[in-house]
Structure formats: C-alpha cells, structure tokens
Design an enzyme around this catalytic site. Structure first.
Site, PDB file in Angstrom:
ATOM      1  N   ARG A  14       0.873  -1.177   0.000  1.00  0.00           N
ATOM      2  CA  ARG A  14       0.000   0.000   0.000  1.00  0.00           C
ATOM      3  C   ARG A  14       0.904   1.220   0.000  1.00  0.00           C
ATOM      4  NH1 ARG A  14      -2.556   4.034  -0.168  1.00  0.00           N
ATOM      5  NH2 ARG A  14      -4.682   4.379   0.496  1.00  0.00           N
ATOM      6  N   GLU A  22     -11.691   4.485  -5.891  1.00  0.00           N
ATOM      7  CA  GLU A  22     -11.963   3.052  -5.840  1.00  0.00           C
ATOM      8  C   GLU A  22     -12.464   2.531  -7.183  1.00  0.00           C
ATOM      9  OE1 GLU A  22     -11.489   1.010  -2.968  1.00  0.00           O
ATOM     10  OE2 GLU A  22     -10.433   2.848  -2.429  1.00  0.00           O
ATOM     11  N   ARG A  77      -0.963  -5.527   4.675  1.00  0.00           N
ATOM     12  CA  ARG A  77      -0.204  -5.071   3.509  1.00  0.00           C
ATOM     13  C   ARG A  77       1.015  -4.294   3.991  1.00  0.00           C
ATOM     14  NH1 ARG A  77      -5.006  -1.762   0.677  1.00  0.00           N
ATOM     15  NH2 ARG A  77      -4.904  -0.929   2.779  1.00  0.00           N
TER      16      ARG A  77
END
Length: 132
Positions: A14, A22, A77
């Site tokens: 990330r 999105e 992440r």
C-alpha cells in the site's frame, strides 16, 4: 487500485500518503461518491484511470521500498514509499500527475508536506483526475 502494488512475490504494498479512487464496490466507494457528489460509475472510471497510470509506471520494473514508522496496515499489507530503479518516487509521481489525493495517516507522515504541495500543484494545473 492505483494506490496498491503487487510485487512479483505476491506481497501487496500500500503506497503511503496517497489515495486513488476506488474501482471495486465498497463502503469507501459509497462514501467517496457521497462526499464528492459524483456517481459511482464516474468514481470507478477515475479509479481505473489511476490504476492504469500506476500499472504503466511500475509494471515489470524493479522497485525499492522505503518504510516509515509502521511497516504494515490492518490488512497486513506492507506500507511503503516506492522508488523505481531510475529514482522515480512513485508515491510522489502519482500525486504530481494528478491521479491521487493525499491521505495522511499518522504516524507515517515523513513526506506529508511534499505530498500536499504536489497535490495542490496538480489540482491548480488541472492534471489527471483534477481535469474532470
């Protein structure tokens, strides 16, 4: 999405400090639609443009990761600043070209000031997603 990379070993990274629209249906997509007054399909189309930009910038290239205070998010992440072999600072480049907004999450704030400046310049020049 345009703010996450998948490394050749399958690990997801990330990008710290950036938030792109999105692509996939989610609570965040609904929230972004409400906040921006843009319909879901428009936000998803903008997200696709941002993801395409990030993919074109990084796909098949070796990267170097720089970490800040926290190394992982709640989704496990990696959280990182990403650099290409030629020195391109990926997080900054995405903001500079107008494909993301700044998203500062403490304690990972090392480049927050730089990122805000890049976002402001991109918006003023109506680059990337700011041109829509």
């Amino acid at each position: 999405d345009g703010d996450t990379l998948k490394l050749s070993n399958g690990e997801k990274v990330r990008l710290i400090g950036v938030d792109t629209p999105e692509i996939h249906f989610s609570k965040k997509l609904l929230k972004d639609s409400e906040k921006s007054h843009k319909d879901i399909k428009t936000i998803q189309a903008l997200g696709k443009r941002a993801a395409d930009f990030t993919q074109k910038l990084c796909e098949g290239k070796k990267v170097r990761l720089e970490f800040d205070v926290e190394k992982r998010d709640r989704y496990k992440r990696l959280l990182a600043y990403v650099y290409l072999e030629d020195g391109t600072f990926v997080n900054a480049k995405i903001l500079e070209e107008g494909y993301a907004q700044v998203m500062t999450v403490t304690p990972n704030v090392k480049y927050a000031g730089k990122f805000v400046k890049l976002q402001t310049e991109a918006r003023d020049k109506r680059k990337g997603l700011w041109g829509d």
